[in-house]
Design a protein around this motif. Structure first.
Motif, PDB file in Angstrom:
ATOM      1  N   TYR A 199       0.823  -1.213   0.000  1.00 49.62           N
ATOM      2  CA  TYR A 199       0.000   0.000   0.000  1.00 49.62           C
ATOM      3  C   TYR A 199       0.859   1.266   0.000  1.00 49.62           C
ATOM      4  CZ  TYR A 199      -3.796   3.223   0.973  1.00 49.62           C
ATOM      5  OH  TYR A 199      -4.694   4.257   0.877  1.00 49.62           O
ATOM      6  N   ARG A 246       1.151   2.512  -3.466  1.00 49.72           N
ATOM      7  CA  ARG A 246      -0.119   3.029  -3.986  1.00 49.72           C
ATOM      8  C   ARG A 246      -0.527   4.329  -3.302  1.00 49.72           C
ATOM      9  NH1 ARG A 246      -4.312  -1.549  -3.373  1.00 49.72           N
ATOM     10  NH2 ARG A 246      -2.983  -2.262  -1.668  1.00 49.72           N
ATOM     11  N   MET A 247      -0.041   4.542  -2.076  1.00 49.01           N
ATOM     12  CA  MET A 247      -0.383   5.749  -1.333  1.00 49.01           C
ATOM     13  C   MET A 247       0.459   6.956  -1.757  1.00 49.01           C
ATOM     14  SD  MET A 247      -0.249   6.206   2.827  1.00 49.01           S
ATOM     15  CE  MET A 247       1.534   5.932   2.830  1.00 49.01           C
ATOM     16  N   ALA A 269      -1.044  10.036  -3.874  1.00 45.85           N
ATOM     17  CA  ALA A 269      -1.937  10.917  -3.115  1.00 45.85           C
ATOM     18  C   ALA A 269      -1.149  11.777  -2.140  1.00 45.85           C
ATOM     19  CB  ALA A 269      -2.981  10.091  -2.371  1.00 45.85           C
ATOM     20  N   ARG A 272      -1.810  10.272   9.523  1.00 47.84           N
ATOM     21  CA  ARG A 272      -3.122  10.501   8.914  1.00 47.84           C
ATOM     22  C   ARG A 272      -3.987  11.508   9.675  1.00 47.84           C
ATOM     23  NH1 ARG A 272      -7.979   6.088   8.694  1.00 47.84           N
ATOM     24  NH2 ARG A 272      -9.229   6.984   6.987  1.00 47.84           N
ATOM     25  N   LEU A 290      -8.897  14.803   1.581  1.00 47.44           N
ATOM     26  CA  LEU A 290      -8.103  13.823   0.839  1.00 47.44           C
ATOM     27  C   LEU A 290      -7.143  13.074   1.766  1.00 47.44           C
ATOM     28  CD1 LEU A 290      -7.248  12.560  -1.837  1.00 47.44           C
ATOM     29  CD2 LEU A 290      -5.677  14.488  -2.168  1.00 47.44           C
ATOM     30  N   SER A 291      -6.572  13.773   2.731  1.00 47.88           N
ATOM     31  CA  SER A 291      -5.658  13.128   3.681  1.00 47.88           C
ATOM     32  C   SER A 291      -6.363  12.019   4.449  1.00 47.88           C
ATOM     33  CB  SER A 291      -5.097  14.159   4.662  1.00 47.88           C
ATOM     34  OG  SER A 291      -4.350  15.148   3.999  1.00 47.88           O
ATOM     35  N   LEU A 317      -8.992  10.318   3.518  1.00 45.92           N
ATOM     36  CA  LEU A 317      -9.410   9.220   2.652  1.00 45.92           C
ATOM     37  C   LEU A 317      -8.244   8.369   2.161  1.00 45.92           C
ATOM     38  CD1 LEU A 317     -12.074  11.062   0.440  1.00 45.92           C
ATOM     39  CD2 LEU A 317     -12.491   9.503   2.350  1.00 45.92           C
ATOM     40  N   ALA A 318      -7.078   8.972   1.902  1.00 49.76           N
ATOM     41  CA  ALA A 318      -6.012   8.264   1.190  1.00 49.76           C
ATOM     42  C   ALA A 318      -4.856   7.794   2.057  1.00 49.76           C
ATOM     43  CB  ALA A 318      -5.464   9.158   0.074  1.00 49.76           C
ATOM     44  N   LEU A 319      -4.551   8.489   3.147  1.00 47.91           N
ATOM     45  CA  LEU A 319      -3.346   8.178   3.902  1.00 47.91           C
ATOM     46  C   LEU A 319      -3.595   7.125   4.979  1.00 47.91           C
ATOM     47  CD1 LEU A 319      -1.805  11.736   4.380  1.00 47.91           C
ATOM     48  CD2 LEU A 319      -1.529  10.129   2.475  1.00 47.91           C
ATOM     49  N   ARG A 320      -2.548   6.378   5.320  1.00 43.09           N
ATOM     50  CA  ARG A 320      -2.573   5.439   6.434  1.00 43.09           C
ATOM     51  C   ARG A 320      -1.300   5.637   7.243  1.00 43.09           C
ATOM     52  NH1 ARG A 320      -6.817   5.582   4.577  1.00 43.09           N
ATOM     53  NH2 ARG A 320      -8.280   3.911   4.056  1.00 43.09           N
TER      54      ARG A 320
END
Length: 434
Positions: A29, A32-33, A36, A97, A204-205, A207-210
């Motif tokens: 991930y 993929r992250m 963003a 996040r 957006l942070s 929704l997309a970040l972990r």
């Protein structure tokens, strides 16, 4: 379970068997992250670059001098620096996040208030204090922590990829600002747009970040086992077996020297961002020419940041030394740049040096002290450098108002940066005492 390479979690965590790190795991991930996170960091730089570009119009409408304009940026930078240790603690406790999300949502209100400023006190309060205390929660420290949390073998490359975002977005931001002004818009419109942008980045942070690979049952770099991760750590020498704590790290001589190097790369960039257009304007260049030159400097920082990825192959302190040498030389040349061509050469050197130093400084910290101490230690460094780093833009404006020249501040800054270059060349990793 704790290991020398980090906490891997338990229960549903990844396989702990041996193995070789033979290829990149594109299902990881972290990869993929990154796009963003790249967009979030790049667009989050809009307030930094827009301040200096909107400054002439703000000074004219609000009847302020350059010292006051520099003071507002000084307060903004100082507040962002002194709150950095708190940000480090929040990052360690809650993860990147929620820090990103809360930072963007709160600071959007501060930038909207900036757009409504009516006098110098409004500017100092709304932009300097309110935005300064909250903007840093959504910028470089959380971004560097995100890369440090997710990557080991590819740490410098991940940092370089993320931090080039501001270098690529910066020219677009100043071009947008120039187009807004030429189309009849005002600096107030600009800050309202920035406020709305920050609110969107907060969403957006979320929704997309972990926070970390362990939170998703993965290991750093996408390693499929602890054996693979250990191979990654051994091959890159990215993290020593000694797990430094923040309190241990800040007592080392290397930490103090890194503070000096940090000032060496950050101060020239901040001063030119605030006073660059004004200095170019003094030399007879118009809005379009200034936008082109400042945009070029920011763009060249992108190439510098990309070269910072060499920190996965070459010693980051040595790269930092080269970077500071270029940046200090560019700062000195910028003072004497009387033509467009001379200014272009100076700003190319300054941009390249800053970009490389930006990555190399963070990679050096991560290599010297490891993941455990990174966020808090870096936050403490920001706080220590807040007073000298933040006061220089104000002092530069004050000197110009009293003497009509930037000579003293620009040459002093160049000397400090070149001194930091020498220091960086001789830096060695710290060793724990038995």
């Amino acid at each position: 379970m704790k290991t020398g390479i980090g906490d891997t979690g338990s229960g549903s965590g990844p396989d702990t068997g041996g193995g070789r790190f033979s290829r990149i795991n594109w299902g990881f991930y972290g990869w993929r992250m990154l796009p963003a996170a790249w967009l979030i960091y790049g667009l989050g730089a809009a307030p930094f670059y827009s301040w200096g570009f909107f400054l002439p119009e703000m000074l004219a409408e609000l009847e302020l001098n350059r010292g006051t304009g520099g003071l507002a940026f000084t307060v903004w930078s100082f507040c962002g620096g002194v709150v950095a240790p708190l940000i480090g603690i929040c990052l360690t406790r809650f993860g990147p996040r929620p820090v990103f999300t809360a930072g963007f949502l709160v600071v959007s209100g501060a930038y909207y208030l900036t757009s409504q400023a009516q006098n110098r006190w409004d500017v100092l309060l709304y932009f300097g204090v309110f935005a300064g205390l909250t903007h840093t929660f959504s910028t470089v420290l959380p971004t560097q922590t995100l890369a440090t949390n997710w990557f080991l073998r590819w740490r410098a490359s991940a940092m370089a990829f993320l931090l080039i975002a501001a270098g690529l977005m910066g020219p677009l931001i100043v071009r947008f600002d120039a187009a807004l002004l030429k189309a009849g818009g005002t600096w107030r419109d600009g800050w309202e747009i920035i406020a709305g942008l920050c609110a969107l980045l907060g969403v957006l942070s979320f929704l997309a970040l972990r926070n970390s690979p362990e939170s998703m049952g993965q290991l750093r770099d996408g390693a499929r086992s602890l054996g693979e991760l250990q191979v990654s750590a051994d091959s890159s020498d990215s993290e020593t077996p000694d797990q430094w704590t923040a309190s241990e790290a800040v007592r080392t001589p290397q930490f103090a020297l890194m503070v000096l190097c940090g000032l060496g790369y950050a101060v020239p960039w901040g001063v030119v961002t605030v006073h660059g257009r004004l200095h170019l304007q003094d030399n007879g260049l118009g809005v379009d020419a200034a936008a082109g030159l400042i945009g070029l400097m920011i763009l060249m920082s992108t190439f510098g940041r990309l070269s910072g990825a060499l920190g996965d192959k070459v010693s980051p302190p040595r790269l930092l030394g080269v970077a500071l040498a270029m940046e200090g030389t560019g700062m000195a040349l910028f003072l004497f740049a009387g033509t467009f061509s001379q200014a272009r050469i100076a700003l190319i050197l300054l941009g390249l040096g800053f970009g490389m130093a930006y990555i190399s400084q963070a990679a050096t910290f991560a290599r010297f002290f490891g993941r455990r101490a990174f966020a808090t230690t870096t936050g403490v460094r920001f706080a220590i450098g807040a007073v000298p780093g933040a006061s220089v833009p104000w002092l530069s404006g004050w000197v110009f108002d009293t003497q009509g020249s930037y000579a003293i501040p620009f040459l002093t800054i160049a000397a400090v940066t070149l001194t930091g270059s020498v220091v960086a060349f001789f830096l060695q990793p710290p060793r724990k005492k038995s």
